[in-house]
Write a protein that holds these residues in place. Structure first.
Motif, PDB file in Angstrom:
ATOM      1  N   MET A  48       9.444  36.277  13.025  1.00  0.00           N
ATOM      2  CA  MET A  48       8.091  36.019  12.947  1.00  0.00           C
ATOM      3  C   MET A  48       7.059  37.117  12.846  1.00  0.00           C
ATOM      4  N   GLU A  49       7.389  37.959  13.558  1.00  0.00           N
ATOM      5  CA  GLU A  49       6.590  39.348  13.710  1.00  0.00           C
ATOM      6  C   GLU A  49       6.783  40.238  12.322  1.00  0.00           C
ATOM      7  N   ALA A  50       7.743  40.111  11.862  1.00  0.00           N
ATOM      8  CA  ALA A  50       8.240  40.829  10.510  1.00  0.00           C
ATOM      9  C   ALA A  50       7.363  40.213   9.445  1.00  0.00           C
ATOM     10  N   TYR A  51       7.163  38.950   9.456  1.00  0.00           N
ATOM     11  CA  TYR A  51       6.541  38.046   8.439  1.00  0.00           C
ATOM     12  C   TYR A  51       5.078  38.075   8.729  1.00  0.00           C
ATOM     13  N   GLY A  52       4.450  38.779   9.897  1.00  0.00           N
ATOM     14  CA  GLY A  52       3.141  38.918   9.966  1.00  0.00           C
ATOM     15  C   GLY A  52       2.554  37.685  10.731  1.00  0.00           C
ATOM     16  N   LEU A  53       3.500  36.918  11.400  1.00  0.00           N
ATOM     17  CA  LEU A  53       2.889  35.635  12.043  1.00  0.00           C
ATOM     18  C   LEU A  53       2.286  36.024  13.556  1.00  0.00           C
ATOM     19  N   LEU A  54       2.863  37.092  14.014  1.00  0.00           N
ATOM     20  CA  LEU A  54       2.632  37.541  15.406  1.00  0.00           C
ATOM     21  C   LEU A  54       1.696  38.741  15.362  1.00  0.00           C
ATOM     22  N   GLY A  55       0.788  38.663  15.923  1.00  0.00           N
ATOM     23  CA  GLY A  55      -0.468  39.753  15.970  1.00  0.00           C
ATOM     24  C   GLY A  55      -0.844  39.660  17.412  1.00  0.00           C
ATOM     25  N   GLY A  56      -1.221  40.899  17.814  1.00  0.00           N
ATOM     26  CA  GLY A  56      -1.742  40.999  19.249  1.00  0.00           C
ATOM     27  C   GLY A  56      -0.886  40.441  20.234  1.00  0.00           C
ATOM     28  N   THR A  57      -1.521  39.804  21.087  1.00  0.00           N
ATOM     29  CA  THR A  57      -0.706  38.948  22.218  1.00  0.00           C
ATOM     30  C   THR A  57      -0.024  37.700  21.807  1.00  0.00           C
ATOM     31  N   LYS A  58      -0.158  37.237  20.331  1.00  0.00           N
ATOM     32  CA  LYS A  58       0.354  35.874  19.917  1.00  0.00           C
ATOM     33  C   LYS A  58       1.794  36.029  20.196  1.00  0.00           C
ATOM     34  N   THR A  59       2.627  34.860  20.732  1.00  0.00           N
ATOM     35  CA  THR A  59       3.757  34.774  20.870  1.00  0.00           C
ATOM     36  C   THR A  59       4.233  33.742  19.955  1.00  0.00           C
ATOM     37  N   ALA A  60       5.808  33.744  19.924  1.00  0.00           N
ATOM     38  CA  ALA A  60       6.570  32.655  19.016  1.00  0.00           C
ATOM     39  C   ALA A  60       6.257  31.174  19.447  1.00  0.00           C
ATOM     40  N   ALA A  61       5.993  31.261  20.917  1.00  0.00           N
ATOM     41  CA  ALA A  61       5.795  29.810  21.413  1.00  0.00           C
ATOM     42  C   ALA A  61       4.572  29.102  21.019  1.00  0.00           C
ATOM     43  N   GLU A  62       3.561  30.136  20.558  1.00  0.00           N
ATOM     44  CA  GLU A  62       2.209  29.527  20.047  1.00  0.00           C
ATOM     45  C   GLU A  62       2.477  29.120  18.788  1.00  0.00           C
ATOM     46  N   ILE A  63       3.526  29.618  18.194  1.00  0.00           N
ATOM     47  CA  ILE A  63       3.792  29.270  16.513  1.00  0.00           C
ATOM     48  C   ILE A  63       4.291  27.855  16.621  1.00  0.00           C
ATOM     49  N   VAL A  64       5.449  27.872  17.549  1.00  0.00           N
ATOM     50  CA  VAL A  64       6.322  26.568  17.765  1.00  0.00           C
ATOM     51  C   VAL A  64       5.534  25.254  18.166  1.00  0.00           C
ATOM     52  N   ALA A  65       4.467  25.442  19.131  1.00  0.00           N
ATOM     53  CA  ALA A  65       3.941  24.599  19.718  1.00  0.00           C
ATOM     54  C   ALA A  65       3.225  23.400  18.851  1.00  0.00           C
ATOM     55  N   PRO A  66       2.509  23.612  17.792  1.00  0.00           N
ATOM     56  CA  PRO A  66       2.200  22.520  17.044  1.00  0.00           C
ATOM     57  C   PRO A  66       3.231  21.770  16.315  1.00  0.00           C
ATOM     58  N   ALA A  67       3.942  22.518  15.924  1.00  0.00           N
ATOM     59  CA  ALA A  67       5.290  21.997  15.077  1.00  0.00           C
ATOM     60  C   ALA A  67       6.148  21.037  16.093  1.00  0.00           C
ATOM     61  N   LEU A  68       6.370  21.418  17.459  1.00  0.00           N
ATOM     62  CA  LEU A  68       7.232  20.641  18.350  1.00  0.00           C
ATOM     63  C   LEU A  68       6.053  19.395  18.575  1.00  0.00           C
ATOM     64  N   SER A  69       5.021  19.497  18.876  1.00  0.00           N
ATOM     65  CA  SER A  69       4.214  18.376  19.004  1.00  0.00           C
ATOM     66  C   SER A  69       4.135  17.502  17.609  1.00  0.00           C
ATOM     67  N   ALA A  70       4.109  17.838  16.665  1.00  0.00           N
ATOM     68  CA  ALA A  70       4.130  17.159  15.364  1.00  0.00           C
ATOM     69  C   ALA A  70       5.312  16.245  15.465  1.00  0.00           C
ATOM     70  N   TYR A  71       6.691  16.999  15.523  1.00  0.00           N
ATOM     71  CA  TYR A  71       7.855  16.548  15.635  1.00  0.00           C
ATOM     72  C   TYR A  71       8.061  15.184  16.664  1.00  0.00           C
ATOM     73  N   LEU A  72       7.554  15.493  17.910  1.00  0.00           N
ATOM     74  CA  LEU A  72       7.471  14.536  19.008  1.00  0.00           C
ATOM     75  C   LEU A  72       6.555  13.320  18.493  1.00  0.00           C
ATOM     76  N   THR A  73       5.556  13.464  18.052  1.00  0.00           N
ATOM     77  CA  THR A  73       4.638  12.354  17.447  1.00  0.00           C
ATOM     78  C   THR A  73       5.529  11.609  16.522  1.00  0.00           C
ATOM     79  N   ALA A  74       5.955  12.215  15.553  1.00  0.00           N
ATOM     80  CA  ALA A  74       7.125  11.455  14.493  1.00  0.00           C
ATOM     81  C   ALA A  74       8.120  10.787  14.954  1.00  0.00           C
ATOM     82  N   VAL A  75       9.088  11.272  15.682  1.00  0.00           N
ATOM     83  CA  VAL A  75      10.206  10.657  16.226  1.00  0.00           C
ATOM     84  C   VAL A  75       9.908   9.623  17.158  1.00  0.00           C
ATOM     85  N   ALA A  76       8.797   9.554  17.813  1.00  0.00           N
ATOM     86  CA  ALA A  76       8.619   8.484  18.851  1.00  0.00           C
ATOM     87  C   ALA A  76       7.699   7.418  18.588  1.00  0.00           C
TER      88      ALA A  76
END
Length: 325
Positions: free
Chosen positions: A192-220
């Protein structure tokens, strides 16, 4: 033999289906993030005044007032040795991985779009595998039946429901970090960092959070409500023909109602969901899958039409002019 089938067997089909849903959710988030231009604030720069104008100012006697009428108009704009000027924001550029494709790139073996697809697939597979097992097989009927599961993954802040049951709530980065403890740091985070997705203090969890939330909403989410009366049907819900007689099809076949409720595949109030089909399509549906598979996997028209075989049949049947009984 069917009745003694263990209930703890992992449903491979639902895992594959859920992975595809999760990959799409993560892909949408990644594309949005990569498409975001870098926000660059206006920069304040100091500009050195012309050398000749500076020397002229130093040559002036200190006790002699400046005669502005003798000043060269071209040098009058340079009042001080330094002046602060506002500059326009620089042209916003996309991250390097999203370079515009050239004709040569399109013909190359690995075009930027192919690279991005592989990147999404890689991140989706790696992060999906890190999810708890109960999220791999999550479905509406499980979400409805398992109160502990709903408490574990929260409910929507706005009180929204899915089929009368509280919907999953949005997960923040801290909660995702708990669910995926091996995410930060990891090779996934490095990618993710190599692709420029993480900058400063941003973590991979911040990138995954909205995707996982959308996934839970869809399957439930509850299956979309099928048409329950003849008057609401504009035509056959498979082939679309509106000049043929229609009959109702139990999306959860009556022969397996008891088994469906016992195993928690659906709620009792979902057993009477129907679709209005012409005779030809009705027969085709029952030839396509047995009662149990219809109940488990094809309990909506949308799920039926998601299968290529049914899509081909529906396209063929829509061109038939005879009514068929």
């Amino acid at each position: 033999m069917d009745d003694i089938e263990p209930d703890n067997v992992v449903d491979v089909d639902i895992v594959d289906t859920n992975y595809a849903i999760y990959r799409d959710a993560l892909g949408a988030v990644l594309i949005d993030k990569l498409a975001e231009p870098e926000a660059k604030p206006n920069r304040r720069q100091r500009r050195r005044r012309g050398k000749k104008a500076a020397e002229k100012a130093l040559d002036k006697p200190e006790d002699k007032p400046e005669d502005k009428t003798q000043v060269n108009p071209e040098a009058e704009t340079e009042v001080d040795d330094w002046e602060v000027v506002e500059t326009e924001p620089q042209e916003q550029k996309e991250p390097k991985p999203r370079q515009e494709s050239t004709e040569q790139d399109d013909n190359a073996e690995n075009s930027p779009s192919d690279d991005l697809a592989e990147f999404v697939d890689y991140l989706a597979r790696e992060t999906f595998d890190l999810l708890p097992e109960d999220l791999h097989t999550l479905a509406h009927h499980i979400w409805v039946a398992d109160t502990a599961l709903r408490d574990k993954y929260g409910i929507a802040e706005d009180g929204s429901t899915s089929g009368g049951v509280p919907a999953p709530g949005p997960l923040n980065a801290a909660r995702v970090a708990e669910l995926l403890p091996g995410l930060d740091p990891s090779p996934v985070a490095d990618s993710m960092e190599a692709y420029g997705l993480l900058g400063g203090t941003k973590t991979a969890a911040e990138i995954v959070a909205p995707a996982l939330s959308a996934y839970l909403t869809a399957v439930a989410a509850a299956p979309p409500p099928p048409r329950s009366t003849r008057d609401q049907a504009d035509g056959c819900e498979i082939c679309g023909r509106d000049w043929v007689p229609l009959s109702y099809h139990h999306l959860i076949p009556r022969f397996v109602h008891a088994k469906v409720v016992k195993r928690g595949w659906h709620r009792a109030d979902e057993l009477q969901n129907v679709a209005w089909l012409c005779g030809a399509c009705h027969r085709r549906v029952h030839r396509f899958a047995n009662h149990e598979d219809l109940a488990r996997y094809y309990y909506t028209v949308e799920r039926l039409l998601a299968e290529p075989e049914m899509q081909r049949y529906a396209a063929w049947a829509s061109r038939l002019r005879w009514k068929g009984k």
